[in-house]
Design a protein around this motif. Structure first.
Motif, PDB file in Angstrom:
ATOM      1  N   LEU A  12       0.810  -1.215   0.000  1.00 24.89           N
ATOM      2  CA  LEU A  12       0.000   0.000   0.000  1.00 24.89           C
ATOM      3  C   LEU A  12       0.847   1.270   0.000  1.00 24.89           C
ATOM      4  O   LEU A  12       0.296   2.374   0.030  1.00 24.89           O
ATOM      5  N   LYS A  13       2.160   1.128  -0.006  1.00 22.89           N
ATOM      6  CA  LYS A  13       3.038   2.302   0.102  1.00 22.89           C
ATOM      7  C   LYS A  13       2.717   3.365  -0.935  1.00 22.89           C
ATOM      8  O   LYS A  13       2.586   4.545  -0.613  1.00 22.89           O
ATOM      9  N   SER A  14       2.604   2.967  -2.198  1.00 28.09           N
ATOM     10  CA  SER A  14       2.412   3.951  -3.268  1.00 28.09           C
ATOM     11  C   SER A  14       1.067   4.662  -3.151  1.00 28.09           C
ATOM     12  O   SER A  14       0.940   5.829  -3.549  1.00 28.09           O
ATOM     13  N   TYR A  15       0.059   3.989  -2.590  1.00 33.26           N
ATOM     14  CA  TYR A  15      -1.277   4.584  -2.491  1.00 33.26           C
ATOM     15  C   TYR A  15      -1.366   5.623  -1.381  1.00 33.26           C
ATOM     16  O   TYR A  15      -2.275   6.449  -1.383  1.00 33.26           O
ATOM     17  N   LEU A  16      -0.428   5.579  -0.427  1.00 37.03           N
ATOM     18  CA  LEU A  16      -0.468   6.518   0.688  1.00 37.03           C
ATOM     19  C   LEU A  16       0.072   7.892   0.301  1.00 37.03           C
ATOM     20  O   LEU A  16      -0.067   8.845   1.061  1.00 37.03           O
TER      21      LEU A  16
ATOM     22  N   ASP B 274      -5.805  12.377  -1.858  1.00 38.82           N
ATOM     23  CA  ASP B 274      -7.025  12.820  -2.527  1.00 38.82           C
ATOM     24  C   ASP B 274      -7.566  11.799  -3.517  1.00 38.82           C
ATOM     25  O   ASP B 274      -8.662  11.990  -4.057  1.00 38.82           O
ATOM     26  N   GLU B 275      -6.833  10.737  -3.762  1.00 35.77           N
ATOM     27  CA  GLU B 275      -7.250   9.771  -4.779  1.00 35.77           C
ATOM     28  C   GLU B 275      -8.018   8.609  -4.163  1.00 35.77           C
ATOM     29  O   GLU B 275      -7.979   8.384  -2.948  1.00 35.77           O
ATOM     30  N   ALA B 276      -8.709   7.857  -5.036  1.00 32.30           N
ATOM     31  CA  ALA B 276      -9.639   6.819  -4.595  1.00 32.30           C
ATOM     32  C   ALA B 276      -9.005   5.745  -3.700  1.00 32.30           C
ATOM     33  O   ALA B 276      -9.610   5.367  -2.687  1.00 32.30           O
ATOM     34  N   PRO B 277      -7.822   5.217  -4.014  1.00 32.00           N
ATOM     35  CA  PRO B 277      -7.273   4.159  -3.150  1.00 32.00           C
ATOM     36  C   PRO B 277      -7.084   4.603  -1.703  1.00 32.00           C
ATOM     37  O   PRO B 277      -7.475   3.882  -0.773  1.00 32.00           O
ATOM     38  N   TYR B 278      -6.521   5.791  -1.505  1.00 33.21           N
ATOM     39  CA  TYR B 278      -6.318   6.284  -0.142  1.00 33.21           C
ATOM     40  C   TYR B 278      -7.662   6.487   0.547  1.00 33.21           C
ATOM     41  O   TYR B 278      -7.841   6.128   1.722  1.00 33.21           O
ATOM     42  N   GLN B 279      -8.613   7.066  -0.182  1.00 30.78           N
ATOM     43  CA  GLN B 279      -9.933   7.320   0.391  1.00 30.78           C
ATOM     44  C   GLN B 279     -10.607   6.019   0.810  1.00 30.78           C
ATOM     45  O   GLN B 279     -11.285   5.954   1.842  1.00 30.78           O
TER      46      GLN B 279
END
Length: 458
Positions: free
Chosen positions: A271-275, A279-284
């Motif tokens: 999940l490193k890259s998504y953190l 503001d983007e969907a994966p983090y949300q």
């Protein structure tokens, strides 16, 4: 048993040379707050001539008017001596031996006072400590006095001992002052203590969010630099720690604080890259997963780690699926099954999620495709599937956190399944949770009764 105590000059800076003893009439803890079985253990130790104290989190929580989950006992009796007092006792642990006194489903943990690491050559070999090259303790069977035990505890707020002999509290590190000030301080040098046991970094965050306290700079300072030491912790232990962090009602707060200190990235490397893009969907979706879990806990609703891990790993699953479809021209379902094996295989290297949770997580993923394509009789079949409720909640989560281009389609799909549920008996969340907790049934011939072929007449 060891009874050594270091000279005053050797004491950690925040350890008192003599404990502050707080008499019963000066603190709020009452025996009415202590479970019957914990009192039974304390009194039997005391009446047998041993010291007996409640220690650590239970004392801290009772002082803060929080109901403790566990009541741990500390004593100068050795584990073998404790076992001699209780027929319902078993000894556990290799790194540090503990006595578990078992009363049905309730377990009272009894620990012998820990001593300092330095041992002489003529001391027994089963009471020595060992450290690896990173400074992490791999064995710690060194026993000592209550003063030494207090110095070996991690945080000042956990170095509080409730004495069953006179109902007083022994404070060895100004823990009462830190509770009143709302600050978490380490006993001793924080970097050294983190190297001894990197899980203390996770505990520092968990205590800060649970108790609404702040980390002292000396506690928070070394964390980012030492966060990678969590990779040396057994994955099974990190599974238990992850449940304490994310399945106890403080998921959002722990997620945000762990991410800030680069600790969440050690638990979930995929999940490193998504953190990096809040503001983007994966983090949300990740954050909303914890928010929904916290809400269910506040509402006394059941939760399952299967759903939690399914939601957290959804975007790595999608990325791996797309890669497999491009490389091999696989169908969506085949790509999902292969991607699920890859993603979960990588995750269990960090957090050893048991199969009783990874199997339902895969079913929740598979149900997303089945729900999208279901028509006619298959709709009714899915509505009565044991995993439908979790899969439906997951679909709602996807719709809530989707990208603008995907949201209309997912909202339409969610609305369809909402309408389809009217008048249909859906398996309850409790039934689903019990299904998750039950061992997975073996499939195929292995473990089952072999069928005989029907005899043919000649």
């Amino acid at each position: 048993m060891l009874n050594r105590q270091p000279a005053a000059a050797e004491l950690p800076a925040n350890i008192l040379s003599e404990p502050v003893i707080i008499p019963r009439d000066s603190h709020p803890i009452s025996r009415k707050q202590i479970p019957e079985h914990a009192l039974k253990v304390l009194y039997r130790l005391h009446n047998s001539g041993y010291d007996a104290y409640l220690v650590g989190g239970c004392v801290r929580d009772m002082l803060l008017d929080i109901e403790p989950k566990d009541f741990d006992v500390a004593t100068n009796a050795s584990p073998e001596q404790v076992r001699g007092l209780f027929r319902n006792c078993r000894l556990v642990g290799r790194r540090f031996r503990l006595a578990h006194v078992v009363f049905g489903r309730e377990v009272i943990e009894v620990a012998t006072f820990r001593g300092h690491h330095e041992v002489s050559a003529d001391e027994q070999t089963d009471k020595v400590s060992r450290q690896d090259k990173e400074g992490m303790l791999t064995r710690d069977n060194v026993y000592g006095s209550i003063e030494e035990d207090a110095q070996r505890r991690d945080f000042t707020i956990n170095a509080l001992y409730y004495n069953i002999a006179d109902f007083s509290i022994y404070d060895f590190a100004n823990g009462m002052q830190d509770i009143e000030a709302g600050v978490i301080r380490m006993i001793g040098d924080a970097e050294t203590r983190y190297r001894e046991d990197p899980v203390r970094m996770l505990r520092a965050v968990r205590f800060a969010t649970k108790l609404n306290m702040r980390l002292d700079k000396s506690v928070s300072g070394p964390v980012k630099e030492l966060a990678s030491l969590l990779q040396n912790i057994p994955a099974a232990r990190l599974f238990e720690e992850s449940l304490k962090l994310f399945a106890a009602g403080k998921g959002v707060a722990n997620f945000e604080m762990l991410s800030e200190y680069n600790l969440f990235q050690q638990l979930f490397p995929q999940l490193k890259s998504y953190l990096k893009a809040p503001d983007e969907a994966p983090y949300q979706m990740i954050r909303q997963t914890f928010a929904d879990t916290d809400l269910r806990i506040r509402n006394d609703q059941r939760i399952t780690p299967a759903y939690l891990f399914a939601a957290l790993l959804w975007w790595p699953l999608q990325a791996r699926m797309e890669q497999l479809k491009l490389e091999g021209g696989l169908s969506d379902m085949d790509a999902m099954n292969l991607a699920a094996a890859d993603v979960l295989g990588k995750q269990v290297q960090s957090i050893a999620v048991p199969k009783r949770f990874t199997i339902p997580a895969r079913e929740i993923w598979q149900m997303q495709q089945r729900m999208e394509r279901a028509k006619g009789k298959r709709v009714q079949t899915l509505l009565t599937h044991p995993r439908f409720r979790a899969a439906y909640d997951f679909l709602l989560l996807r719709a809530k956190t989707a990208t603008p281009s995907e949201r209309p389609h997912l909202e339409k799909q969610a609305d369809y399944w909402t309408r389809q549920q009217r008048g249909v008996e859906i398996p309850s969340a409790a039934d689903q949770a019990r299904s998750d907790e039950a061992p997975a049934k073996r499939r195929g011939r292995r473990g089952g009764r072999r069928r005989r072929k029907p005899q043919q007449s000649e």
